[in-house]
Scaffold this active site. Structure first.
Site, PDB file in Angstrom:
ATOM      1  N   LYS B 249     -20.601   2.059   1.430  1.00 12.31           N
ATOM      2  CA  LYS B 249     -20.472   0.821   0.704  1.00 12.31           C
ATOM      3  C   LYS B 249     -21.553  -0.073   0.767  1.00 12.31           C
ATOM      4  O   LYS B 249     -22.107  -0.596   1.695  1.00 12.31           O
ATOM      5  CB  LYS B 249     -19.141   0.247   0.844  1.00 12.31           C
ATOM      6  N   GLU B 328       1.750  -2.510  -2.724  1.00  9.62           N
ATOM      7  CA  GLU B 328       2.411  -3.488  -2.976  1.00  9.62           C
ATOM      8  C   GLU B 328       3.976  -3.553  -2.847  1.00  9.62           C
ATOM      9  O   GLU B 328       4.583  -4.321  -2.325  1.00  9.62           O
ATOM     10  CB  GLU B 328       2.162  -4.254  -4.258  1.00  9.62           C
ATOM     11  N   ARG B 356       3.276  -5.523  -9.637  1.00 11.52           N
ATOM     12  CA  ARG B 356       3.416  -4.087  -9.201  1.00 11.52           C
ATOM     13  C   ARG B 356       4.675  -3.969  -8.518  1.00 11.52           C
ATOM     14  O   ARG B 356       5.293  -3.164  -8.206  1.00 11.52           O
ATOM     15  CB  ARG B 356       2.506  -3.565  -8.459  1.00 11.52           C
TER      16      ARG B 356
END
Lengths: 578, 578
Positions: B249, B328, B356
């Site tokens: 990353k 979630e 969600r």
């Protein structure tokens, strides 16, 4: 013996006595379910397992969570609720699901699939944080094992660093037969029962998540269950365990054993008698007709093919039928993505389970403006299953979604026309309907997007706007009663809750409007009409459910009690006419 | 070279030319993100992979779906959007996420984690049904692999009987470092790269679901990626494949490589300059203070510890901190179940991701009436991330939930008091707030459940009711402007959207009410007030967003455009005063 039994007594019982207890529980469940309706075969399949749990563990100090909760009847019978058992699923009576409000033996309310392992982890984590010491047990069917929540929970077991027992009660069914690779995997585990080494290799998938695995055992073999649970209880001191048992859905009642899908839930005949037709049958038949000419149509469900009326469609068009198991979110995205490629997906689902894919409806279907049809069955009050299964929120959580059209047909005939309409409609659309169609109204005008239908003219100052079969029935019946008193009230069928028919609404500017719906007020039809008229000031009276969870009961009695009835309308209008 | 490049040209390029293309893309991304804000390190990590994809596959005939979509910048640069790239995340400009409306090279819009494999399966299934022939490719990070949707999709691969390629772009991060057993498992796969036999054994978990597995390879090694993709493209003809690549990353930009969490998303300094304090910091500090005295307090997040302000809490109270990764729904149930055992969970989450767990908020937390606090960050218009990330729906999908209290503090000071209030509140409560606190208002009265605060008296017929920092700011600023014209308007801080302060409301019966909120109208503050006053008729004017998805842009410019501004209020009141 079952009457007044408690865990202390159970622990002293001999094996023959425990067997007799099982028989008695089974008989009590059968006789009660045939009187009150309810989940039959799942409860018959878990009698021995539950008796064994009460024999081995110490409830309520130890906690047991039943996934979905439709298999908790024996647990209720063994935890001081025998006497009230006749009231199960009745208004004011015992719930058909675990309820903390009902007994300290119920530690967590369930109703929707796949929540149990997360809940057990939370309770176990809380136990650890507060320095307590008790066991946390999950009883979960293989159907729920398809749900993504289970994976999320498994994935965090090591992270949470706590210990639970998961009893995987494998009966090969999730209302419909269980599907998917996890199920195939469970079948492999079961089939291998003679080859321990091979099985242990397969079991690695659970060990990967930090569970010890032990299986496969006969969940209907009381003696074996007791021995296994004693062993596992010991093992629980050092690690989390999955105990994999095989049980026979409907065990001990031949008809159920042979028809597990049909006997998953039983309706009492008193209710069935009045039904003329089920909306689900109309959905299935209409989609079959349409699909013969339109090869873009696909049908998608999440483990409820038959109760949604789609068995025929699935047989006729297997290559255009998708049942992904209890995976409501995945099913919703499948529809959205198939629509990007020009297909015309119909996703059929109960209102209460549609709640699970709210984010996917909003983001995947509607923000991309894709022509998916949501067929929302069991909308409105659904009755005896209680709080967790009422379909009274869908208008509210859908009305806020941009790009979505919401249709609410007044009867099965209009429903059929609406499905034809949806097949041609090039945007997201939701159609919501109850289980039972009880009447066909005389007037059946052509469906035009966003346009309402005048069912009855009225020269009084009152106009009732209603959506859906029950509210339209209530409105017309109120109008009829009022006519006898010389009050002539107009009635409008609000076929579309979104968008509102603002032209017709604005034509009612001089009227005193009443709204009627089978949904909570916030965000529903009445609330949308209130907001339409807020600027300028207008007298509107809303008939909708208030800000409460509606418990179990008969549909009619609950609608009366929660204020959506023709009597309430008649009373209001009479008062206002004085 | 990057300018005007297309797939045809890319396929003819030599390796050095392709390397140069990567460099150019990387530079373009860095310079643009530092100007416009956006996702930096995730895009830098996937440059080589994306160039290799364009070299090997044939877009747009072949389809690529980027999970979450925050790593699609190189794809945009390579598919005809170089010239408009400077407009990324600006109002009217390119989106920071894939957008079908923008280019035929974007086949599916993403934004929330874990939807990509489902979407790919749906597109592949549609391809099969309609007899077409193209490749469907997913690029997904290891963070999304924690989400239950992935499991639901994997579980149905065999069932759907179709073929897709999943490129697992493993960088060990999901904004925060990735957690959970699946991640540990991926680490094992990666660590074993020298021991092919052992690795292949581990890979069985994917094969169980019907995928062929190939890994682990260096995702930043362009040559290797090209060779691998060519190989996998062939393999795709007969089976679905997971290609596991490791990427860095922030690759190619040292500061990002070393600070992947901090540079996941970049805000442009122009915005940051005005900020006095972030609500998330106040949340973290307040919870730390409270948790020192109250050992029942636990903090729960889903992979966003730092951006929600909870890093300090997690360090100080590790045993009372839970980050379950991008799960979630699971996180929500953990909170509910911990509360059943007497703990006091605070679940911090962005408004858009709260969507969600709608079903779990309704069923698990609120139907059980459990004292969980939902800390809803980035509520209201969130700006440059666009449609999929606006937090403008939470008031609407929460206001319909029985038993839930909804609080909306007017500034960070009131927010701090509100968190203290929540710690003592024995029922479900949601607190929603934007990212940035820009001002502290003079008046700070004691918080009483369901009671509003009068900020300014007014002797004109108008009263403005506003909730949240931005709307209260707008209301007060409008009142100030109107005062110069001799119109003295009252302003009320509606700290609680649910329940409404009906006593104060009824005291306003003679007033012309204006409502202001940073939310859509349907189901929001205005809509609830409209319904409160519907019976009787009352003049109300609502300032809220209409029934549309709000695209990207600056917060202020979007609020103006979508009608929530002091200018709009001033204009309205002036007109009505004539």
């Amino acid at each position: 013996m079952l009457e007044n039994v408690n865990d202390k007594q159970i622990k002293k019982m001999t094996l023959p006595q425990l067997h007799a207890l099982c028989d008695e529980a089974r008989q009590k469940i059968i006789s009660t379910v045939f009187k009150n309706g309810g989940h039959l075969s799942s409860n018959l399949g878990t009698v021995e397992l539950t008796v064994a749990l009460h024999y081995v563990f110490d409830f309520p100090e130890d906690k047991v969570i039943f996934d979905v909760g439709h298999q908790c009847y024996t647990h209720k019978l063994l935890s001081g609720r025998y006497e009230k058992f006749d009231t199960i699923r009745k208004k004011g009576g015992l719930s058909g699901f675990p309820k903390r409000e009902e007994s300290i033996y119920d530690c967590y309310n369930t109703g929707h699939a796949g929540t149990s392992v997360s809940a057990a982890l939370g309770i176990a984590k809380a136990r650890d944080i507060s320095g307590q010491n008790f066991n946390v047990i999950v009883v979960i069917g293989d159907g729920s094992f398809n749900n993504g929540l289970i994976y999320e929970a498994f994935n965090s077991l090591r992270l949470l660093n706590t210990k639970i027992l998961v009893i995987l009660n494998d009966n090969g069914m999730s209302i419909s037969p269980t599907v998917g690779s996890m199920h195939e995997y469970l079948e492999i585990l079961s089939a291998d029962s003679e080859q321990k080494a091979k099985r242990d290799k397969h079991a690695k998938i659970f060990e990967r998540f930090g569970f010890g695995y032990d299986g496969v055992y006969d969940g209907n073999d009381l003696e074996q269950m007791i021995a296994k649970l004693i062993e596992v209880k010991e093992r629980l001191k050092t690690e989390s365990v999955i105990l994999h048992v095989l049980s026979k859905k409907g065990k001990g009642y031949a008809f159920c054993e042979e028809n597990p899908e049909a006997t998953h839930g039983i309706s009492v005949s008193g209710t069935v008698k009045d039904v003329s037709v089920e909306y689900s049958d109309v959905l299935g038949n209409t989609l079959e007709t349409l699909a013969e000419k339109n090869e873009k149509i696909v049908a998608v469900t999440a483990a409820m093919t038959s109760s949604l009326g789609l068995s025929g469609f699935f047989e006729k068009f297997p290559e255009r039928s998708v049942d992904v198991g209890i995976c409501e979110e995945h099913a919703t995205i499948l529809c959205a993505s198939m629509a990007t490629e020009g297909l015309k997906p119909f996703y059929a689902v109960y209102s209460t389970f549609l709640q699970r894919s709210f984010d996917e409806i909003l983001i995947d279907i509607c923000s991309q403006n894709l022509p998916v049809t949501l067929c929302i069955d069991r909308a409105g009050i659904s009755g005896a299953d209680g709080e967790t299964h009422q379909g009274v929120f869908d208008l509210s959580f859908l009305s806020l979604v941009p790009n979505l059209t919401i249709a609410v047909p007044k009867d099965v005939k209009e429903f059929e026309a609406m499905i034809h309409f949806c097949a041609e409609y090039n945007a997201p659309i939701a159609v919501r309907y109850p289980r039972e169609g009880k009447r066909i109204f005389g007037k059946q005008s052509k469906i035009v997007a966003g346009k309402w239908e005048k069912l009855k003219d009225g020269d009084s100052k009152f106009a009732i706007i209603a959506c859906g079969e029950r509210p339209v029935t209530i409105a017309l019946s109120a109008a009829e009663m009022l006519e006898k008193d010389g009050i002539n009230v107009g009635v409008i069928n609000a076929r579309f809750v979104k968008p509102l028919d603002t032209v017709m609404l604005d034509g009612l500017k001089e009227k005193h409007i009443l709204t009627v719906e089978d949904n909570v007020l916030a965000g529903g039809l009445g609330s949308l009409i209130n907001s339409h008229f807020a600027h300028g000031g207008k007298n509107i009276k809303n008939f909708a459910y208030g800000d409460v969870f509606i418990p179990q009961g008969g549909v009619g009695e609950l609608m009366d009690e929660y204020g959506v009835s023709s009597a309430a309308i008649v009373e209001y209008i009479k008062n206002e006419s004085r």
